[in-house]
Design a protein around this motif. Structure first.
Motif, PDB file in Angstrom:
ATOM      1  N   GLY A  26      41.275  -5.192 -16.933  1.00  0.00           N
ATOM      2  CA  GLY A  26      41.583  -6.601 -17.161  1.00  0.00           C
ATOM      3  C   GLY A  26      40.326  -7.452 -17.269  1.00  0.00           C
ATOM      4  O   GLY A  26      40.205  -8.306 -18.158  1.00  0.00           O
ATOM      5  N   VAL A  27      39.373  -7.206 -16.383  1.00  0.00           N
ATOM      6  CA  VAL A  27      38.107  -7.956 -16.427  1.00  0.00           C
ATOM      7  C   VAL A  27      37.330  -7.583 -17.690  1.00  0.00           C
ATOM      8  O   VAL A  27      36.683  -8.438 -18.312  1.00  0.00           O
ATOM      9  CB  VAL A  27      37.277  -7.694 -15.148  1.00  0.00           C
ATOM     10  N   THR A  28      37.421  -6.318 -18.102  1.00  0.00           N
ATOM     11  CA  THR A  28      36.751  -5.888 -19.328  1.00  0.00           C
ATOM     12  C   THR A  28      37.292  -6.651 -20.525  1.00  0.00           C
ATOM     13  O   THR A  28      36.527  -7.084 -21.391  1.00  0.00           O
ATOM     14  CB  THR A  28      36.912  -4.371 -19.539  1.00  0.00           C
ATOM     15  N   LEU A  29      38.600  -6.820 -20.574  1.00  0.00           N
ATOM     16  CA  LEU A  29      39.201  -7.574 -21.661  1.00  0.00           C
ATOM     17  C   LEU A  29      38.669  -9.012 -21.677  1.00  0.00           C
ATOM     18  O   LEU A  29      38.299  -9.537 -22.733  1.00  0.00           O
ATOM     19  CB  LEU A  29      40.727  -7.569 -21.529  1.00  0.00           C
ATOM     20  N   LEU A  30      38.594  -9.635 -20.514  1.00  0.00           N
ATOM     21  CA  LEU A  30      38.051 -10.993 -20.415  1.00  0.00           C
ATOM     22  C   LEU A  30      36.585 -11.025 -20.849  1.00  0.00           C
ATOM     23  O   LEU A  30      36.161 -11.922 -21.588  1.00  0.00           O
ATOM     24  CB  LEU A  30      38.192 -11.517 -18.984  1.00  0.00           C
ATOM     25  N   ASP A  31      35.804 -10.025 -20.431  1.00  0.00           N
ATOM     26  CA  ASP A  31      34.394  -9.956 -20.827  1.00  0.00           C
ATOM     27  C   ASP A  31      34.252  -9.820 -22.343  1.00  0.00           C
ATOM     28  O   ASP A  31      33.415 -10.499 -22.959  1.00  0.00           O
ATOM     29  CB  ASP A  31      33.700  -8.769 -20.148  1.00  0.00           C
ATOM     30  N   VAL A  32      35.056  -8.956 -22.951  1.00  0.00           N
ATOM     31  CA  VAL A  32      34.970  -8.747 -24.403  1.00  0.00           C
ATOM     32  C   VAL A  32      35.358 -10.022 -25.147  1.00  0.00           C
ATOM     33  O   VAL A  32      34.680 -10.421 -26.110  1.00  0.00           O
ATOM     34  CB  VAL A  32      35.857  -7.559 -24.839  1.00  0.00           C
ATOM     35  N   LEU A  55      30.780   1.663 -17.985  1.00  0.00           N
ATOM     36  CA  LEU A  55      30.313   2.593 -16.940  1.00  0.00           C
ATOM     37  C   LEU A  55      31.275   2.622 -15.764  1.00  0.00           C
ATOM     38  O   LEU A  55      31.605   3.692 -15.230  1.00  0.00           O
ATOM     39  CB  LEU A  55      28.925   2.178 -16.450  1.00  0.00           C
ATOM     40  N   ASP A  56      31.723   1.446 -15.347  1.00  0.00           N
ATOM     41  CA  ASP A  56      32.651   1.359 -14.225  1.00  0.00           C
ATOM     42  C   ASP A  56      33.953   2.097 -14.533  1.00  0.00           C
ATOM     43  O   ASP A  56      34.476   2.836 -13.680  1.00  0.00           O
ATOM     44  CB  ASP A  56      32.965  -0.101 -13.891  1.00  0.00           C
ATOM     45  N   LEU A  57      34.477   1.911 -15.744  1.00  0.00           N
ATOM     46  CA  LEU A  57      35.725   2.572 -16.124  1.00  0.00           C
ATOM     47  C   LEU A  57      35.557   4.088 -16.119  1.00  0.00           C
ATOM     48  O   LEU A  57      36.433   4.823 -15.645  1.00  0.00           O
ATOM     49  CB  LEU A  57      36.193   2.087 -17.499  1.00  0.00           C
ATOM     50  N   GLY A  58      34.428   4.562 -16.630  1.00  0.00           N
ATOM     51  CA  GLY A  58      34.163   6.001 -16.630  1.00  0.00           C
ATOM     52  C   GLY A  58      34.051   6.556 -15.223  1.00  0.00           C
ATOM     53  O   GLY A  58      34.570   7.636 -14.918  1.00  0.00           O
ATOM     54  N   THR A  59      33.375   5.826 -14.356  1.00  0.00           N
ATOM     55  CA  THR A  59      33.219   6.273 -12.969  1.00  0.00           C
ATOM     56  C   THR A  59      34.555   6.282 -12.247  1.00  0.00           C
ATOM     57  O   THR A  59      34.882   7.226 -11.521  1.00  0.00           O
ATOM     58  CB  THR A  59      32.221   5.368 -12.223  1.00  0.00           C
ATOM     59  N   LEU A  60      35.356   5.227 -12.448  1.00  0.00           N
ATOM     60  CA  LEU A  60      36.663   5.166 -11.794  1.00  0.00           C
ATOM     61  C   LEU A  60      37.607   6.252 -12.310  1.00  0.00           C
ATOM     62  O   LEU A  60      38.432   6.770 -11.558  1.00  0.00           O
ATOM     63  CB  LEU A  60      37.291   3.782 -11.989  1.00  0.00           C
ATOM     64  N   ILE A  79      26.519 -11.296 -21.194  1.00  0.00           N
ATOM     65  CA  ILE A  79      27.950 -10.994 -21.173  1.00  0.00           C
ATOM     66  C   ILE A  79      28.200  -9.644 -21.842  1.00  0.00           C
ATOM     67  O   ILE A  79      28.998  -8.838 -21.362  1.00  0.00           O
ATOM     68  CB  ILE A  79      28.775 -12.118 -21.848  1.00  0.00           C
ATOM     69  N   TRP A  80      27.489  -9.376 -22.948  1.00  0.00           N
ATOM     70  CA  TRP A  80      27.613  -8.054 -23.557  1.00  0.00           C
ATOM     71  C   TRP A  80      27.110  -6.979 -22.594  1.00  0.00           C
ATOM     72  O   TRP A  80      27.634  -5.853 -22.585  1.00  0.00           O
ATOM     73  CB  TRP A  80      26.878  -7.984 -24.892  1.00  0.00           C
ATOM     74  N   GLY A  81      26.132  -7.304 -21.783  1.00  0.00           N
ATOM     75  CA  GLY A  81      25.679  -6.377 -20.736  1.00  0.00           C
ATOM     76  C   GLY A  81      26.781  -6.093 -19.732  1.00  0.00           C
ATOM     77  O   GLY A  81      26.916  -4.967 -19.243  1.00  0.00           O
ATOM     78  N   ARG A  82      27.562  -7.116 -19.415  1.00  0.00           N
ATOM     79  CA  ARG A  82      28.716  -6.902 -18.524  1.00  0.00           C
ATOM     80  C   ARG A  82      29.711  -5.951 -19.167  1.00  0.00           C
ATOM     81  O   ARG A  82      30.278  -5.086 -18.504  1.00  0.00           O
ATOM     82  CB  ARG A  82      29.415  -8.237 -18.208  1.00  0.00           C
ATOM     83  N   VAL A  83      29.934  -6.093 -20.478  1.00  0.00           N
ATOM     84  CA  VAL A  83      30.864  -5.206 -21.177  1.00  0.00           C
ATOM     85  C   VAL A  83      30.380  -3.754 -21.063  1.00  0.00           C
ATOM     86  O   VAL A  83      31.167  -2.848 -20.769  1.00  0.00           O
ATOM     87  CB  VAL A  83      31.027  -5.631 -22.656  1.00  0.00           C
ATOM     88  N   ALA A  84      29.084  -3.548 -21.272  1.00  0.00           N
ATOM     89  CA  ALA A  84      28.530  -2.193 -21.143  1.00  0.00           C
ATOM     90  C   ALA A  84      28.680  -1.684 -19.705  1.00  0.00           C
ATOM     91  O   ALA A  84      29.021  -0.514 -19.485  1.00  0.00           O
ATOM     92  CB  ALA A  84      27.064  -2.192 -21.559  1.00  0.00           C
ATOM     93  N   ALA A 123      42.343  -3.162 -12.687  1.00  0.00           N
ATOM     94  CA  ALA A 123      41.645  -4.435 -12.479  1.00  0.00           C
ATOM     95  C   ALA A 123      40.397  -4.522 -13.352  1.00  0.00           C
ATOM     96  O   ALA A 123      40.138  -5.554 -13.989  1.00  0.00           O
ATOM     97  CB  ALA A 123      41.277  -4.584 -11.006  1.00  0.00           C
ATOM     98  N   VAL A 124      39.635  -3.431 -13.400  1.00  0.00           N
ATOM     99  CA  VAL A 124      38.413  -3.440 -14.219  1.00  0.00           C
ATOM    100  C   VAL A 124      38.774  -3.541 -15.696  1.00  0.00           C
ATOM    101  O   VAL A 124      38.080  -4.226 -16.463  1.00  0.00           O
ATOM    102  CB  VAL A 124      37.542  -2.184 -13.934  1.00  0.00           C
TER     103      VAL A 124
END
Length: 166
Positions: free
Chosen positions: A103-109, A78-83, A69-74, A100-101
């Motif tokens: 929001g998902v990042t918040l859920l992941d964290v 990357l996704d946020l930077g690319t977007l 899950i921490w890997g998903r956060v990392a 959207a990303v």
């Protein structure tokens, strides 16, 4: 339902989401790049898809999904930077995808923090008193000294144990 069970359920849901998103990124990187205003980044998007699938499988296959899950956060970072690089381009849906990303990042964290706090509360096992031997070294010393290889074993004489009796 216990809080730990809910957190693990969210983690499993994130694992399946990760696999689904990864499949889309792998199968349609050109369409995603066009829709996000990231033309020319198709290879990067496909690579992100492979990362998503690997992370999702790790979450679903492991007993403790916390590091995955921490890997998903990392990966979300990357996704946020690319977007963010696609925000200034015309006709790109990067802004919507960025929201959207986020929001998902918040859920992941939140999920990662809940799993990490659960992990910290578990007692650490100590194996300091274990040695892996059935007896003390003094009791085992010489225990096999009287062993003799039976003559009917098919072992060449040169490979038989040397004894002082010969």
């Amino acid at each position: 339902m216990r809080r730990a069970d809910r957190t693990l359920g969210v983690a499993r849901g994130l694992g399946w989401f990760s696999i689904g998103l990864g499949v889309v990124e792998l199968l349609a990187p050109r369409a995603l790049a066009r829709g996000l205003g990231l033309r020319g980044q198709e290879g990067l998007i496909a690579g992100y898809g492979a990362r998503e699938i690997a992370t999702g499988i790790g979450i679903l296959a492991s007993r403790d999904p916390t590091p995955w899950i921490w890997g998903r956060v990392a990966g979300d970072a990357l996704d946020l930077g690319t977007l963010a690089t696609g925000l200034g381009r015309r006709r790109g849906g990067a802004g919507v995808a960025l929201a959207a990303v986020a929001g998902v990042t918040l859920l992941d964290v939140l999920c990662a923090r809940a799993l990490s706090s659960r992990r910290e509360r578990q007692p650490v096992r100590s194996f300091a008193d274990r040695r892996g031997m059935p007896k003390t070294p003094g009791q085992m010393r010489g225990a096999a000294s009287d062993f003799e290889v039976p003559k009917d074993f098919r072992i060449p004489e040169a490979l038989r144990p040397w004894t002082s009796a010969a």
